[in-house]
Design a protein around this motif. Structure first.
Motif, short mmCIF file in Angstrom:
data_model
loop_
_atom_site.label_atom_id
_atom_site.label_comp_id
_atom_site.label_asym_id
_atom_site.label_seq_id
_atom_site.Cartn_x
_atom_site.Cartn_y
_atom_site.Cartn_z
N GLY A 58 0.67 -1.16 0.08
CA GLY A 58 0.10 0.10 -0.04
C GLY A 58 0.68 1.35 0.10
N LEU A 59 2.06 1.36 0.63
CA LEU A 59 2.68 2.48 0.86
C LEU A 59 3.35 2.96 -0.35
CD1 LEU A 59 4.13 2.30 4.48
CD2 LEU A 59 2.24 3.77 3.76
N VAL A 60 3.90 1.81 -0.94
CA VAL A 60 4.67 1.93 -2.39
C VAL A 60 3.60 2.39 -3.47
CG1 VAL A 60 5.78 0.49 -4.12
CG2 VAL A 60 6.31 -0.01 -1.77
N LEU A 61 2.33 1.78 -3.52
CA LEU A 61 1.38 2.50 -4.32
C LEU A 61 0.86 3.62 -4.15
CD1 LEU A 61 -0.80 -0.81 -5.09
CD2 LEU A 61 1.07 -0.26 -6.29
N LEU A 62 0.78 4.31 -2.94
CA LEU A 62 0.51 5.49 -2.55
C LEU A 62 1.57 6.66 -3.00
CD1 LEU A 62 -1.02 7.65 -0.76
CD2 LEU A 62 0.60 6.95 1.06
N LEU A 63 2.73 6.14 -2.82
CA LEU A 63 3.95 6.87 -3.23
C LEU A 63 3.86 7.12 -5.12
CD1 LEU A 63 6.62 8.76 -3.27
CD2 LEU A 63 7.77 6.38 -3.12
N ALA A 64 3.80 5.88 -5.55
CA ALA A 64 3.45 6.08 -6.92
C ALA A 64 2.59 6.54 -7.76
CB ALA A 64 3.47 4.42 -7.56
N VAL A 81 1.10 7.16 -16.41
CA VAL A 81 1.31 5.97 -16.81
C VAL A 81 1.40 4.98 -15.69
CG1 VAL A 81 3.28 4.53 -17.69
CG2 VAL A 81 2.23 6.58 -18.86
N VAL A 82 2.55 5.67 -14.65
CA VAL A 82 2.75 5.05 -13.36
C VAL A 82 1.11 4.51 -12.62
CG1 VAL A 82 3.79 5.05 -11.21
CG2 VAL A 82 4.82 6.03 -13.13
N THR A 83 0.50 5.70 -12.67
CA THR A 83 -0.74 5.13 -12.16
C THR A 83 -1.46 3.85 -12.76
OG1 THR A 83 -1.14 7.13 -11.33
CG2 THR A 83 -3.24 5.90 -11.16
N GLY A 97 -2.51 -1.99 -12.51
CA GLY A 97 -2.20 -3.52 -13.28
C GLY A 97 -1.68 -4.43 -12.06
N MET A 98 -1.09 -3.90 -10.85
CA MET A 98 -0.75 -4.75 -9.78
C MET A 98 -1.90 -4.94 -8.97
SD MET A 98 2.91 -3.17 -9.15
CE MET A 98 3.44 -4.26 -7.89
N LYS A 99 -2.69 -3.85 -8.61
CA LYS A 99 -3.86 -3.90 -7.60
C LYS A 99 -4.84 -2.96 -8.32
CE LYS A 99 -3.96 -4.20 -2.49
NZ LYS A 99 -3.49 -4.24 -1.47
N LEU A 100 -5.93 -3.47 -8.06
CA LEU A 100 -6.89 -2.73 -9.12
C LEU A 100 -7.47 -1.49 -8.73
CD1 LEU A 100 -9.02 -5.69 -10.26
CD2 LEU A 100 -7.33 -4.76 -11.49
N THR A 101 -7.22 -1.21 -7.33
CA THR A 101 -8.01 0.12 -6.59
C THR A 101 -7.31 1.22 -7.32
OG1 THR A 101 -6.15 -0.33 -5.03
CG2 THR A 101 -8.54 -0.93 -4.24
N PRO A 102 -6.07 1.44 -7.73
CA PRO A 102 -5.86 2.53 -8.77
C PRO A 102 -6.70 3.04 -9.90
CG PRO A 102 -3.76 1.83 -7.95
CD PRO A 102 -4.94 0.52 -7.59
N LEU A 103 -7.54 2.22 -10.21
CA LEU A 103 -8.15 2.41 -11.61
C LEU A 103 -9.32 3.54 -11.28
CD1 LEU A 103 -9.44 -1.34 -12.73
CD2 LEU A 103 -7.78 0.70 -14.00
N ILE A 104 -9.77 3.80 -9.90
CA ILE A 104 -10.51 4.92 -9.74
C ILE A 104 -10.20 6.21 -9.98
CG2 ILE A 104 -9.48 5.38 -7.49
CD1 ILE A 104 -13.19 5.64 -8.18
N HIS A 158 -5.27 -1.48 5.81
CA HIS A 158 -3.86 -1.43 4.90
C HIS A 158 -4.37 -0.51 3.83
CE1 HIS A 158 -4.45 -4.60 2.30
NE2 HIS A 158 -4.43 -5.56 3.34
N HIS A 159 -5.38 -0.78 3.10
CA HIS A 159 -5.75 0.25 2.01
C HIS A 159 -5.96 1.69 2.42
CE1 HIS A 159 -7.78 -3.74 0.06
NE2 HIS A 159 -6.49 -3.64 -0.20
N TRP A 160 -6.35 1.69 3.74
CA TRP A 160 -6.56 3.28 4.32
C TRP A 160 -5.50 3.90 4.57
CZ3 TRP A 160 -11.11 5.96 4.67
CH2 TRP A 160 -12.34 5.19 4.08
N VAL A 161 -3.92 3.67 4.04
CA VAL A 161 -2.81 4.48 4.13
C VAL A 161 -3.01 5.77 3.47
CG1 VAL A 161 -1.31 2.75 4.37
CG2 VAL A 161 -1.87 3.23 2.15
N TRP A 162 -4.30 5.89 2.89
CA TRP A 162 -4.49 7.39 2.27
C TRP A 162 -5.16 8.30 3.43
CZ3 TRP A 162 -3.59 9.37 -2.27
CH2 TRP A 162 -3.28 8.52 -3.52
N CYS A 163 -5.32 7.46 4.46
CA CYS A 163 -5.46 8.51 5.75
C CYS A 163 -4.42 9.61 6.02
CB CYS A 163 -5.73 7.62 7.02
SG CYS A 163 -4.43 6.91 7.77
N VAL A 164 -2.90 9.34 5.51
CA VAL A 164 -1.86 9.87 5.79
C VAL A 164 -1.74 11.30 5.12
CG1 VAL A 164 0.82 10.11 5.50
CG2 VAL A 164 -0.47 7.92 6.45
#
Length: 419
Positions: free
Chosen positions: A158-164, A179-181, A186-193, A318-324
């Motif tokens: 989660g933290l790596v995807l948050l940074l990406a 592109v990176v998003t 492609g690794m974890k579908l949640t960033p499709l939003i 752990h998906h809620w690391v966007w609370c940071v």
């Protein structure tokens, strides 16, 4: 006659030397966390269950065995990620679990620190030394938060995807932004939003690049792992039973669907969930777009991420690391407007993401018979906080627009009289 007393060299915390000192402290925190994780794993051989799944997925790629027939560890966890993700996990299978744990914790804490560095820099803290000081203090304040701790403990990405995502949508070159998003999705579908968010904010090129990045990962998966890709994209990706593997874990599903499943009584859960997804998804993305226009891109993508967490079938803590970023951005706003109510709100939200997760975990482990409606409401505080954030922003933006419209005729009238 004047005299001067030498007190030796001064350390200027607001200058370049101070910034270097704080950055060194941040690196030491990351290294300390990695070494502590390594020692714990060597002694107790516990934790990092998701990282173990990543390694087994990578090993399956190297050994050319089926990804979606894996059963990993004492909890019999299954591989729930895309074939593309499994290919990226392959290097983890080449090192021992202890080394993988240390590297993963090190990378994750560094990712958290870089995200906070970006956030602080975008909130008008320009001096390098002050920016480093603020970053270090916020790292210390956010590391104990349950979403962050459980991300590190489980070995989640989660933290790596948050940074990406943050780096791509706020710092990436305009030509390649998105592109990176897409690759992260492609690794974890949640960033499709973020694709519909980019479309609503009229950033069509970034939305296109995100879509192409995502489709590229799917295509690469079909090219190199065709059988696994057919399994995954043929329906495995939407099988939530592979994700929710034990009855007690339903308490930790911090999405609207998870909250509804815990409510007492007989509910038409699926129709109600779908209706709420349409309402929250559409309204939330519009709020995110307006927030980006008013408060900047970081605020917009943070709100968008919260919308994604709410409408997703499964959103673990752990998906809620966007609370940071939510906490950091709100804290700086509260400091800027200097209102007691907002400062108290930031503190309350910090406690929401600190205590309920630990209390829920302790209750389920030590006193499972005491789990009930109170625990549902306690752990559901993530969902309630997310919905409250969208509602408060919608009201605030609406009032701001009405005030601006009222001022405009008065200004035009004043110009007419002056002329």
């Amino acid at each position: 006659m004047s005299s001067s007393v030498s007190t030796g060299p001064r350390i200027r915390l607001g200058g370049r030397d101070g910034g270097s000192f704080q950055m060194a402290c941040g690196l030491l925190i990351a290294l300390g966390g990695a070494l502590a994780a390594l020692a714990f794993n060597v002694i107790h051989a516990e934790g990092w269950v998701d990282l173990e799944v990543y390694r087994e997925g990578g090993a399956a790629v190297l050994q050319r065995t089926s990804l979606y027939e894996l059963s990993v560890g004492k909890y019999s966890l299954q591989f729930t990620y895309s074939p593309f993700a499994a290919m990226l996990f392959a290097p983890l299978a080449l090192v021992g679990m202890e080394v993988a744990v240390a590297l993963w914790v090190l990378i994750s804490i560094l990712a958290l620190e870089v995200v906070i560095w970006i956030l602080v820099g975008r909130t008008a803290v320009r001096n390098r030394g002050r920016r480093a000081t603020h970053t270090l203090l916020i790292v210390v304040a956010t590391l104990p938060l349950y979403p962050v701790v459980i991300t590190l403990w489980n070995g989640q990405m989660g933290l790596v995807l948050l940074l990406a995502t943050v780096a791509d949508l706020t710092h990436g070159k305009e030509k390649w932004r998105g592109v990176v998003t897409g690759i992260a999705a492609g690794m974890k579908l949640t960033p499709l939003i973020f694709i519909p968010y980019l479309l609503i904010t009229r950033r069509f090129r970034a939305a296109l690049m995100a879509g192409l990045g995502f489709l590229g990962t799917v295509g690469l998966g079909f090219l190199l792992l065709p059988a696994d890709s057919r399994d995954y994209w043929g329906g495995t990706f939407f099988d939530t039973q592979r994700v929710v593997t034990a009855p007690e874990t339903v308490f930790f599903n911090q999405s609207i669907r998870g909250f509804l499943l815990l409510m007492p009584g007989s509910w038409p859960t699926v129709p109600l969930w779908l209706a709420l997804c349409v309402l929250v998804g559409t309204g939330g993305l519009l709020v995110a777009a307006r927030t980006a226009k008013k408060a900047g891109e970081l605020a917009g993508i943070t709100v968008c991420a919260i919308v994604g967490l709410l409408v997703s079938p499964v959103s673990w803590p752990h998906h809620w690391v966007w609370c940071v970023p939510l906490l950091v951005l709100w804290a700086y706003r509260a400091q800027r407007v200097d209102t007691t109510l907002e400062k108290v709100g930031v503190g309350f939200l910090w406690f929401v993401f600190l205590l309920p997760g630990y209390i829920t975990l302790a209750t389920l482990l030590m006193y499972p018979s005491h789990a009930g409606m109170w625990l549902t409401l306690l752990m559901g505080s993530y969902v309630l906080s997310g919905l409250s954030t969208l509602l408060v922003l919608a009201v605030h933006l609406g009032r701001s627009d009405r005030r601006r419209r009222r001022r405009r005729p008065a200004a035009l009238d004043g110009q007419g009289r002056t002329a």
